[in-house]
Write a protein that holds these residues in place. Structure first.
Motif, short mmCIF file in Angstrom:
data_model
loop_
_atom_site.label_atom_id
_atom_site.label_comp_id
_atom_site.label_asym_id
_atom_site.label_seq_id
_atom_site.Cartn_x
_atom_site.Cartn_y
_atom_site.Cartn_z
N ARG A 1 5.35 4.60 7.20
CA ARG A 1 4.12 5.25 6.74
C ARG A 1 3.68 6.37 7.67
O ARG A 1 3.23 7.43 7.21
N ASP B 1 1.16 4.22 -2.78
CA ASP B 1 0.94 5.62 -2.40
C ASP B 1 2.12 6.49 -2.83
O ASP B 1 1.93 7.60 -3.36
N GLU C 1 0.83 -1.21 0.00
CA GLU C 1 0.00 0.00 0.00
C GLU C 1 0.87 1.26 0.00
O GLU C 1 0.58 2.23 -0.71
N LEU C 2 1.93 1.23 0.80
CA LEU C 2 2.82 2.38 0.88
C LEU C 2 3.53 2.61 -0.45
O LEU C 2 3.66 3.75 -0.90
N ALA D 1 2.04 7.05 -6.54
CA ALA D 1 1.02 8.05 -6.88
C ALA D 1 1.51 9.46 -6.60
O ALA D 1 1.09 10.42 -7.26
N ARG D 2 2.42 9.58 -5.63
CA ARG D 2 2.98 10.89 -5.29
C ARG D 2 4.23 11.21 -6.12
O ARG D 2 4.87 12.24 -5.92
#
Length: 288
Positions: free
Chosen positions: A102, A25, A21-22, A28-29
């Protein structure tokens, strides 16, 4: 009757889920995480400071998250580079986990950051099987640590996308045999690149930054033969490297039965490091 229940797989599976998940993320950044692992004293922090400084000179936005059991010394050193830096104090934990990373990234680092360097706790055992959401895993070792370190710590070196040999300016006085070292690396991680570096002379600083930027651009890094699924399937974990073996399940039968009728059997739940800890050592009565 006593049974041993190993929670390593469950703990690692939970961490892997958080790490995935990290990683999504961060992608996406527009950011790529780099996990730096080594023994204490390898020169990891000194080299990272040079890389962060060089990134600034080249106009590349980078940041660093550095972990230690205690003190903020490394964060202060790295901050001299001008890059955004955060310190993680693990409070005695010998490795970072994905949830710790995270929780420090909610509103940090700045949006323009391309590469996030995660300087793990100085340790080549516990951190080896914990995914931190990185896209590039780098294992560093200095010439003063001995040529056979890769075969002593096959999990750490075997899962590396890149191996960095540090303090090469000391190779000759230390009597370090780079050919023997390269052979040992090849044994545990065939095809992985070994990059020579020296924080003192600057050797390898641009090379390491270039490889990080390649990962940021989507270039697929070296894929180690030794995948985590392979490790778990064959029972080869950092616990075994330490020489800890989990006790086999006790045999059933009269010899293993409790002496008293009210004495409950228990499950001893072993931690990922292969040793019971306060967090995961529990006694569970049968039927509960």
């Amino acid at each position: 009757m006593c049974r041993t229940v190993d929670l390593r797989h469950a703990v690692l599976a939970k961490n892997d889920g958080l790490a995935a998940e990290l990683r999504a993320d961060l992608t996406a950044r527009g950011m790529t995480a780099v996990n730096l692992m080594s023994s204490p004293g390898s020169g990891k922090t000194a080299l990272l400071e040079r890389v962060l400084t060089r990134a600034g000179e080249r106009g590349v936005a980078v940041a660093a998250l550095t972990a230690d059991l205690a003190t903020e010394n490394d964060a202060r050193r790295l901050a001299r580079s001008g890059a955004p830096v955060k310190q993680v104090l693990t409070g005695g934990l010998c490795h970072l986990e994905a949830d710790q990373v995270r929780e420090h990234l909610a509103d940090w680092p700045p949006r323009a950051t391309r590469a996030l360097f995660v300087e793990n706790v100085g340790n080549l055992v516990c951190p080896a099987t914990y995914d931190l959401g990185e896209s590039l895993r780098v294992v560093l070792m200095s010439v003063t640590e001995g040529e056979d370190k890769p075969v002593k710590y096959p999990t750490a070196f075997g899962l590396a996308h890149l191996v960095v040999l540090t303090k090469t300016d000391l190779a000759q006085p230390a009597g370090f045999d780079e050919e023997v070292f390269a052979d040992h690396v090849e044994r545990v991680n065939p095809g992985v690149e070994v990059l020579r570096s020296s924080a003192r002379t600057g050797e390898g600083v641009d090379g390491l930054l270039d490889r990080v930027l390649a990962a940021c651009s989507g270039v697929t890094p070296h894929r180690p033969v030794l995948a985590r699924q392979h490790l778990e399937r064959h029972g080869h974990t950092h616990a075994h490297e330490h020489g800890h073996e989990h006790a086999p399940e006790a045999e059933s039968g009269p010899e293993a039965a409790p002496e008293g009728p009210d004495e409950a059997a228990s499950d001893v739940i072993a931690s990922p490091a292969g040793q019971p800890s306060d967090a995961v050592l529990q006694t569970v009565a049968d039927g509960s």
